[in-house]
Design an enzyme around this catalytic site. Structure first.
Site, PDB file in Angstrom:
ATOM      1  N   CYS A 121      30.848  44.241  36.539  1.00 39.68           N
ATOM      2  CA  CYS A 121      31.968  43.368  36.185  1.00 39.68           C
ATOM      3  C   CYS A 121      33.002  43.287  37.305  1.00 39.68           C
ATOM      4  CB  CYS A 121      32.621  43.823  34.890  1.00 39.68           C
ATOM      5  SG  CYS A 121      33.318  45.475  34.994  1.00 39.68           S
TER       6      CYS A 121
ATOM      7  N   HIS B 239      50.132  30.294  53.953  1.00 39.51           N
ATOM      8  CA  HIS B 239      49.617  30.698  52.651  1.00 39.51           C
ATOM      9  C   HIS B 239      49.176  29.494  51.821  1.00 39.51           C
ATOM     10  CE1 HIS B 239      51.505  34.914  52.831  1.00 39.51           C
ATOM     11  NE2 HIS B 239      50.273  34.886  53.257  1.00 39.51           N
TER      12      HIS B 239
END
Ligand code: PEP
Ligand code: MG
Length: 824
Positions: free
Chosen positions: A762, A455
């Protein structure tokens, strides 16, 4: 084709020179069909220009990139020389691991080698074993089964197949195999070579080390065996298309990042510290050691009840913290990165952890001591797992667990203090550590352990920070304070560079940043195409501070202010005055620029406990957004009053989320008018989010009753494709560039243009330069995105005439899949 076969292993090879060892390895690879004969010379050519001695008696000869066409299939040959053969300087190689790689499949082998080098005695065992199987097993993570012990598994039905997943069997597809197997009552096994794994157990499956080209047998015993095998085989083949598409997408993204990163090589002598590339880019900085702080715990108990309560409270607090971090990361970096913290929350939610800790507390220990003990045991256990991906998740457990520990101890987790460009060296960095880095000074990350799929590596890539991993323990021995060059593409650090080389590296970095800066320098100028078409570029924000940052980043205003964050992480809903102040401050931060504030969009992925909402089976399809506001008039009324009061201070537009029906718009407009009159406030434009397909399809009718549209591609995509936007397995497929999603956006834009109202976007697609060009071509006039994407999107819009973007949009609409659109 297996990457390593017994015929490519020479045990106790009678070689006395480096060249002989390399030639022998080369011959084995030629005979087994991995390479054409000229590649053997390429191995030797490489030795002349670089040192392939890895350390601890291991050398990894490999060919030159320009000779790759002689590689017929990725493969490895191992020449074992127990007495050692002299390599470079005084180093003796006892395991010569010759690598012929078509692309970067050899990274997994390298990672295993570096891991083995860190395990005491592991290399010694391989350098002296007489069994080739042991070497294969160690390098491929397949369990070693001496031939004599293996007994066939008696099956009632079976099927043999060859796996074509480019990344082999990793956790994601394996989870689906397990799910399929669990639907059947009979006993099911997946067999590779002599090893049979229970198909219903994830770790067992991963432990088989199934790679691309592995031949496996699906076998079942008991009632329904035949059906079970057929069902599992179907799952295996069905996933293959997804795996291929995923690998392709990752390859394209990595290639793009690599192509954009500057290239550089030292001309003079330099010491090389090799690792594995985790994030591309080049940087020069001083080495700074990042220490993993060990949290000291004294075992004191105030009684089992008090300690139990303390632990529960800490877990609750951390869950909230992680949810906030998830939301912040989603806004700053993206949904994929945010999922890291959702997963951490899952890990902490494991009732087994809490139970085990409570057990310790009941035995008289303090909460912190108990938690630390249980956590370390779990982390260690996870680290031992054969599968690199699963093992890497140990760091996530540690990260989340240490948050709980720090909370119990009342400590703040602090980052290292930096004052100049720095390359952090660390044994490992947790995702939280990575997000806390002071990005003004950190220019690169060098990690001794870990892998490119960790990660931390994912976050480094998103942050644009050059990074290497798996550099081995010698990295940690480097003295801090010295100047180094980190090359994220090659996955290495150059130390002791000449002043001239340091200078040339700095120049390369500077030229690259100049290109980036040129983009930044023009960020305040409008986005106008060469043929004079202007597109509004706005930002998505959650508060006044972010609005100010957005303006600084070049945004022309705010296209979406999400108000959910005002309602999260608290015990009661914010009152009218509190909301009014937030809205007023945001208007002030924008100094006259446009601002669209969206009313509360609770439900779906954003839950608020104090609203006592009933639990829903499908929250994304439930009482969410405008549906909730209409069902809870007190929430709507308070928010509208705050908004209309704020409207007196500057331009403001109000937008409603999750609209489905015309009747909802009618009711909401009526409510707005009521509040406006009560307050004697000015009229403001009222718009809606287009995120439910029904609205896009009926956009012509909605366009008559609203003042503007704002298309939410995040939700529109999930509803059009019927794919949960948070689903980890579907994340790659839930692509807003899917032609079906684009078609609905096109319809919406056309309806808006015909009615003379604005249509903006958006959702996340607006911030993707390719997406922005296609959206513009589809007739969208306003794009709203994370502030960090503003400059790049403006540059993309300025680069091309509108007609070219329209042609691009046409081709996208005609494409057969999102992947085809991305390939345009
Ligand atoms: C969207 O759905 O695209 C959107 C912008 O809204 P949110 O991500 O807040 O649901
Ligand atoms: Mg939405």
């Amino acid at each position: 084709m297996e990457i390593i076969v017994p015929a490519c292993i020479a045990i106790a090879a009678p070689v006395t020179s480096k060249e002989a060892a390399i030639r022998l390895a080369g011959e084995l690879l030629v005979k087994a069909g991995y390479i054409a004969a000229p590649y053997v010379e390429s191995f030797l050519k490489r030795e002349a220009v670089s040192n392939t001695f890895l350390g601890s008696g291991v050398a990894i000869p490999h060919g030159m990139i320009e000779d790759r066409h002689h590689v017929l299939g990725t493969g490895i040959a191992v020449v074992q020389v127990p007495q050692g053969v002299r390599w470079k300087d005084d180093n003796a190689a006892r395991l010569v691991v010759a690598i012929a790689a078509q692309s970067d499949e050899h990274i997994a082998i390298l990672r295993r080698l570096t891991r083995l080098m860190q395990q005491e005695g592991a290399i010694e065992a391989l350098a002296t074993t007489s069994e080739p199987g042991r070497i294969i097993s160690a390098l491929t993570d397949t369990p070693f089964v001496p031939a004599a012990q293996a007994a066939p598994w008696p099956a009632d039905a079976s099927l043999e197949l060859s796996l074509d997943y480019p990344n082999g069997l990793h956790a994601r597809p394996a989870t689906q195999w397990v799910e399929t197997a669990r639907r059947h009552a009979c006993d099911i096994r997946v067999i590779k070579d002599n090893d049979a794994a229970d198909a219903k157990a994830l770790t067992a499956l991963l432990g088989l080390g199934i790679t691309r080209g592995s031949r496996i047998v699906l076998a079942a015993r008991g009632a329904g065996a035949e059906l079970a095998v057929k069902d599992l085989a179907e799952t295996v083949t069905r996933l293959s298309a997804e795996e291929l598409a995923d690998a392709e997408r990752a390859r394209v993204a990595a290639a793009q990042a690599k192509a954009n990163a500057p290239t550089w090589r030292p001309q003079g002598a330099a010491r090389l510290q090799q690792g594995v590339s985790a994030s591309p880019g080049l940087a020069v900085g001083k080495l700074v050691r990042h220490e993993n702080h060990v949290l000291e715990v004294v075992d004191t108990s105030r009684g089992a009840i008090a300690e139990g309560e303390a632990l529960e409270a800490a877990l609750g607090k951390v869950a909230v913290e992680l949810a906030a971090l998830e939301a912040e990361t989603r806004e700053r970096l993206g949904a994929g990165e945010a999922a890291i913290f959702a997963a951490q929350r899952e890990l902490l939610a494991d009732p087994g952890l809490m139970r085990a800790a409570i057990g310790e507390i009941m035995r008289g220990h303090g909460a912190a001591w108990a938690w630390k003990k249980i956590l370390s045991a779990r982390v260690d256990q996870q680290r031992q797992l054969q599968d690199a991906l699963l093992a890497a998740r140990a760091l996530d457990l540690q990260d989340a667990g240490e948050r709980v520990l720090a909370t119990l101890l009342g400590l703040e987790r602090r980052a290292v203090l930096l004052r100049e460009p720095s390359i952090l060296i660390a044994e490992d960095l947790t995702p939280s550590d990575t997000l806390q880095l002071d990005m003004r000074y950190v220019v690169g990350l060098a990690i001794s352990s870990g892998g490119p799929t960790s990660h931390t590596a994912i976050l480094a890539r998103t942050l644009g920070l050059p990074a290497l991993v798996a550099a081995g323990p010698s990295l940690l021995a480097l003295s801090a304070g010295q100047e180094a060059v980190i090359d994220g593409n090659a996955g290495c650090l150059y130390l002791k560079c000449s002043p001239a080389d340091l200078e040339s590296a700095r120049l390369a970095v500077r030229a690259y940043t100049a290109r980036r800066d040129a983009m930044r320098a023009t960020r305040d100028q409008p986005a106008v195409t060469p043929d004079g078409h202007r597109v509004g570029v706005f930002a998505n924000v959650a508060n006044a501070r972010q609005a100010a940052e957005a303006v600084e980043a070049g945004a022309e205003g705010v296209g979406l202010m999400r108000t959910e964050f005002l309602f999260l992480e608290r015990d009661t809903a914010p009152g009218e005055d509190e909301q009014y102040i937030v809205y007023r401050d945001t208007i002030a931060a924008l100094a006259g620029r446009p601002l669209i504030i969206r009313t509360l969009d609770i439900g779906g992925d954003k839950q608020v406990s104090y609203l006592d909402l009933p639990k829903e089976e499908n929250p994304f399809l439930g009482v969410r957004g405008a549906r909730l506001l209409l069902a809870r008039p007190e929430l709507l009324h308070t928010q509208l009053r705050a908004l209309y009061r704020a409207a007196a201070h500057g331009p403001l537009q109000i937008m409603f989320p999750m609209i489905t029906d015309l009747a909802e718009v009618e009711m909401l407009r009526a409510e707005c008018e009521l509040v406006r009159k009560q307050l004697g406030a000015p009229a403001v434009p009222l718009g809606i989010m287009v995120e439910v397909p029904a609205v896009a399809v009926m956009a012509d009718r909605f366009a008559k009753v609203v003042d503007f549209f704002s298309i939410g591609t995040n939700d529109l995509t999930q509803y059009v494709l019927a794919m949960d936007r948070q689903h980890p397995q579907l994340a790659a497929q839930a692509d807003p560039l899917h032609p079906a999603v684009l078609a609905l956006i096109g319809m919406t834009a056309r309806a808006a243009n015909a009615a003379g109202i604005h249509a903006g976007v958006c959702g996340g697609l607006a911030g993707d330069p390719l997406g922005a060009r296609i959206l513009t071509g589809l007739g969208v006039h306003e794009l709203s995105m994370s502030a960090q994407d503003v400059a790049a999107v403006k540059t993309a819009i300025r680069a091309e005439p509108l007609s070219a973007m329209q042609a691009l949009a046409e081709r996208a609409l005609a494409a057969g899949s999102a992947a085809e659109v991305r390939a345009l």
